[in-house]
Every structure is written in C-alpha cells, then in structure tokens.
Design an enzyme around this catalytic site. Sequence first.
Site, short mmCIF file in Angstrom:
data_model
loop_
_atom_site.label_atom_id
_atom_site.label_comp_id
_atom_site.label_asym_id
_atom_site.label_seq_id
_atom_site.Cartn_x
_atom_site.Cartn_y
_atom_site.Cartn_z
N GLY A 140 -0.27 -10.98 -2.04
CA GLY A 140 0.14 -12.34 -1.19
C GLY A 140 0.91 -10.86 -0.40
O GLY A 140 0.55 -10.31 1.14
N THR A 141 2.14 -11.20 -0.41
CA THR A 141 2.80 -10.31 -0.11
C THR A 141 3.78 -10.24 1.10
O THR A 141 2.56 -9.99 2.36
CB THR A 141 2.47 -8.91 -0.54
N THR A 142 4.93 -9.44 1.89
CA THR A 142 5.16 -8.96 2.89
C THR A 142 5.95 -7.31 2.15
O THR A 142 6.54 -7.34 1.61
CB THR A 142 6.19 -9.73 3.38
#
Lengths: 232, 216
Positions: free
Chosen positions: B17-19
């Site tokens: 997913g991530t940032t």
Amino acid sequence: MAAASMMPIFSQNVSSNSDLVPEWSRQEVSTGTTIMAVEYDGGVVVGADSRTTTGAYIANRVTDKLTRIHDRIYCCRSGSAADTQAIAEVVSYQLGFHSIELDEPPLVETAAHLFRASCYRYREELMAGILVAGWDRRKGGQVYCVPIGGMLVRQPVSVGGSGSSYIYGFMDSNYKPGLSKDQCLDLTTKALTLAMERDGSSGGVVRLATISEDGVERRVILGDQLPKFSTH
Amino acid sequence: MLGEAEPQWISEEVKTGTTIIAIEFNGGVVLGSDSRVSAGDSVVNRVMNKLSPLHDKIYCALSGSAADAQTIAEMVNYQLDVHSLEIDEDPQVRSAATLVKNISYKYKEELSAHLIVAGWDRRDGGQVFATLGGLLTRQPFAIGGSGSSYVYGFVDAEYRRGMTKEECQKFVVNTLALAMNRDGSSGGVAYIVTIDEHSTDEKVILGNDLPTFFDQ
C-alpha cells in the site's frame, strides 16, 4: 449484440462498446471539485473552487458551489452537478417551510438532517458529497459532513470533493481548535489553492463565504491573487 | 457444490500500500517509508522495511506490488554490483536510477511497482530520482505510494529550498505520520535512512514516537 449464455463469476474485458464514442461525451457533468468548511468561535468559513467539468472539458470555470440554503446556512456541493443542485433546491424548500412553521431561523443541524435524509434514501441513484455549514443561536458555528452514501457527522473542519485527498495532510497539520476567523480564511484559501494545483478537476478561482450572527460575507480570490507555493 | 470460501487474503495480491518519500539536502538525501504490507484487508507484514539498499550510498523506496518492487530492487542491486566492478569505483545515483527505469519501462504493462531512487555520489552530491511508469526525472523531493495523495498539499506548502539535514528528517517524519493517519494501506512504524558523504544511517521510529496532530 451476441447474448452470453453462460456468464463467468467475474469477467475481464479487453475492450467495450464505449470505445466507439469519445469518452467525454458520455461523461456526466461533475463538479470535480475541492470544498472545505471550518468552524471558528462565532461562525464558519466555507470555501470552494470554481471548476465544473464534463469529462476533460471545463463546462464552467466560474461556478459558484457555495449555495444558500437559508439566511445563515450554506452548503458546499461536490459530485454530480445536477444531483447536488436538485437536492439543494429540495432542502431549501423544506427548510424554508419548516422555518415559517417554527417562526424562528432554522438550526444548521436541521438542514444537515434534511440533506442526509435525501442523500441516504436515494443513495443508489445519487452521486453527491455535501458539506452543510452555518450559524445558529443554539450552537453557534457548525459544520456537518454528508458524504456519498448518506452518512452524517459533525466535524470542526471538513474537506470534500476529488481534490480533498491531496489536502488531508495539510489540513491535519495546520488546523488547530481555537483559530480566529482570519486564520480560518487563510487556512481555507491555502488549502484550496494547494488542491487546485494538484487536482485536474479543481481550478479557477477560490470562492469564500463567512457566516456568523452578523450575516454572510462573500468574497472571490482570483487566479493571480492566490497564494504561491514554491516547490523548486 | 457449496464449500467453505477461502479467506480473501489468500487470493489477493500482496501490495505494499504505502507511503514513501525521498528528499535531497546539500550534501545528501533522506528517505522515509511506512511499514505496512497488505493483502486485501489483511495486514500481512506490519514491520516491513521498504527502504532497500541498491549500493552503499544508494537506496530505493518500494511501493506498489510487493513482489514486483522487491524483484526490481534485487535485479538492480545485482546489475549495480557488476557495473561498479567494471568501472572500479562507486556508481552514480543516476546510473542506479537509469537501471531501475529501464526495467520499469520495458515491463511497464506487466509490472505495477514504483521505486524512488535516492543516494549520494561524489559527482553530484545528494540526488533524488522518480521512476514512475518508466520515466526518469530528478527532483528536489519525491513522494509515492497510495498514501502520498493525502500529503501532496502538505509537502507543496511546507517544502523550502535549502533545508538542512535535520529539517529534512523532520519534514520526512511529519509527512509519513500525516499520510499514515489518513491512508488505510499505510501504517506501522516509520523507517528513515539518511545518506551523506560520511555515513548511511538507518533509523526506526515506533508508532507512539511519531508526531501527533490535533485530532489524536
């Protein structure tokens, strides 16, 4: 058109009938949008961009998405332009009638509940995300959020529309409870400008309105007067 | 015949997913990432380090499909090792970024991963490259991943040219914290890597040490 005799549980399409006509002609008119509403002690500040799109064409570059529902109650509209205009008209009528029966200015909470009633009942057919904001004598400045699906929640600050995704971080870090009216106006202007710069469906001018006991004060900030942020 | 449906996460693709974020300062770079890996609604790894070394002073930040991103990083790690033996010196950041870009562009239809490449080299100092979709562009800072949408406004407003190393680290931590608060696919802990001429420093910031904001 060939009829399928056995449909798989899910189907994956490589192309569809809609490839024959340009996409924008099949697009609904949408208020792409970024909208925002902030409470302060004594009133609310509401703001919106001014772009209405039909696919990639900007149908109206000076739209007014801040719609008067009653003397001290406004709504910010996002989603389908037609749907939100229709709902706002219905609610204005219902609220006006209610206010005459009551012989008193209506409550913001009442307006919000009327919006929610329509948005929830017709949730399958509608595409409307609305912020209801205003001032009343009982609870002062209030902001209510009625997103797609028809939920209702009161929040001190709320953003909506396609451009809102980009400014959640900015809003979380810059909003604090207890801001003054001018600080709220500044926050809203900056947030809308940042969103308009990143979201293709938001743009044009920034429209603001301040609602308090003394009435409604509207202003427009044109393109060249918007705050500038340097990223190089 | 009715059977028991298998849990959704078994058939869902594993995504980071991530940032992710990388920013350059005078003399180096700072990279940051969250630590959540999701498969559908499940979090399958809550402590994954998405900052992957490509060489001593060149790191990349992974986002998108976990398998695709890791594979690209491993391939480029190998190619960079060979390249640096051939030229008999430390590779340039631009070389690493070009290798990543070449894979991302050639297989762009099959892959769904975006890597941000950042590091320090003797020739141009600290550099950050974005390789989204197979392009290659050098930027003062870059953000990526699903959580990045929520912080475009924040980084546009807060970024200033000429920030110091400490200011950059704070900028990265604040950005990650804000994105992790809003994005369901980002969360866990924050990993920060600071690269400059003298050292490569890896740090973890645990959940309760992250900055908090008005609604927490």
